[in-house]
Design an enzyme around this catalytic site. Structure first.
Site, short mmCIF file in Angstrom:
data_model
loop_
_atom_site.label_atom_id
_atom_site.label_comp_id
_atom_site.label_asym_id
_atom_site.label_seq_id
_atom_site.Cartn_x
_atom_site.Cartn_y
_atom_site.Cartn_z
CB THR A 1 -0.11 -3.62 6.44
OG1 THR A 1 -1.34 -3.67 5.71
CG2 THR A 1 0.47 -2.21 6.39
CG ASP A 2 -2.99 -7.42 3.65
OD1 ASP A 2 -3.44 -6.73 4.58
OD2 ASP A 2 -3.50 -7.46 2.52
CB THR B 1 -0.93 0.00 1.23
OG1 THR B 1 -1.80 -1.14 1.15
CG2 THR B 1 -1.77 1.26 1.30
#
Length: 319
Positions: free
Chosen positions: A99-100, A20
């Site tokens: 971030t996942d 992101t």
């Protein structure tokens, strides 16, 4: 209290993998309908004030949404990080990431490399085009942390907090301050350009990147225990030749009786089986009468990475 200006000499290498932090959206107010991994690391760095005055190198290792992180990118990232960490002119490494799966990559890097220099992962919860973009400050903080004299190990810098690689986990789906460390707590806090350390940074013995140099990594899957769970998923995995299973149990790693029976069958057939907890905080406390081993404080995804590494080590010993 340690100020960033008292930093180690040398350059910081930024290894980019997408996420992101490199995402874009059609509208600056859109923080959900964006596409990750669209902006190259050189462009991200060029837009940040002050970074152009620092000795930096950038390298685009991958460009993907971290939900799609895979073993090949992990291997490439480990090898590039090892290469740059060995350079005497490099003070530290920054890895930009989504971030996942950030917590999985951080855990892997610490266990495999356990670097004597800072290796700092950072990310963003908002795309680069957002009016609330958090990536720029996170990246600036990460570069500064990578220069901290005497620091070592893999850490995560997000929203002004430092988290240890062995403890970090994503705790919120959309808040800017989306990461925590469970019972362990953060390593430190960045406030107004100053770093306050709360506890020691990660340390340990490196497994070494050579452990990853195999044609086929062990297949380790995660199964969830829940009301009405059955052993059907486990039986299907057995039929496919799975090497390991991490069971994300309820409470203190407890398992539905039908699922537990299937996991015991898997164990009897030579599959490595660990119990973990699906609960966000608090690890599994070992019990003397447990019929399946537990993963202690590790989250299910951390336990999966650890089990893969242990199975890889077993293969290396047998070879």
């Amino acid at each position: 209290m340690q100020s960033f200006p008292s930093s180690a000499p040398g350059r910081v290498v930024i290894l980019a993998t997408g996420g992101t932090i490199a995402g874009t959206a059609a509208q600056p107010l859109d923080v959900l309908g964006y596409v990750a991994a669209q902006v190259g690391i050189e462009e991200l760095v060029a837009a940040l004030p002050g970074l152009d005055e620092q000795p930096l190198e950038t390298e685009q290792v991958a460009q993907l949404d971290s939900k799609d992180m895979d073993i090949e990118v992990w291997r490439a990232l480990v090898l590039r990080a090892r290469h740059h960490l060995a350079r005497p002119d490099v003070a530290g490494i920054v890895v930009t990431h989504g971030t996942d799966t950030l917590e999985e990559t951080a855990y892997l890097l610490q266990r495999v490399l356990a670097p004597s220099k800072p290796l700092v992962l950072t990310a963003a919860m908002r795309p680069s085009t957002s009016l609330q973009a958090d990536g720029p400050q996170n990246l600036i903080d990460a570069v500064n942390v990578a220069r901290v004299a005497g620091a070592s190990g893999v850490v995560v810098v997000m929203a002004g907090w430092l988290h240890g690689a062995l403890d970090v986990r994503k705790t919120h789906t959309h808040r800017l301050d989306a990461f925590g460390c469970g019972d362990a707590g953060p390593l430190g806090r960045i406030d107004a350009g100053r770093l306050r350390r709360v506890r020691d940074w990660p340390h340990g013995v490196a497994l070494g990147a050579d452990v990853l140099d195999v044609d086929r990594w062990p297949r380790v899957e995660i199964v969830l225990s829940h009301a009405g769970a059955s052993g059907a998923i486990v039986d299907a995995l057995l039929a496919q030749g799975v090497d390991g299973i991490v069971a994300a149990g309820t409470g203190n790693g407890t398992l539905h009786h039908a699922l537990e029976a299937a996991l015991l069958r898997a164990k009897a057939e030579g599959v490595a089986v660990w119990r973990s907890s699906r609960v966000a905080d608090g690890g599994v406390l070992s019990a003397a009468d447990a019929v399946l081993p537990d993963s202690g404080p590790l989250t299910p995804v951390q336990a999966r990475v650890e089990l893969i590494l242990q199975l890889l080590q077993c293969r290396s010993v047998r070879a």
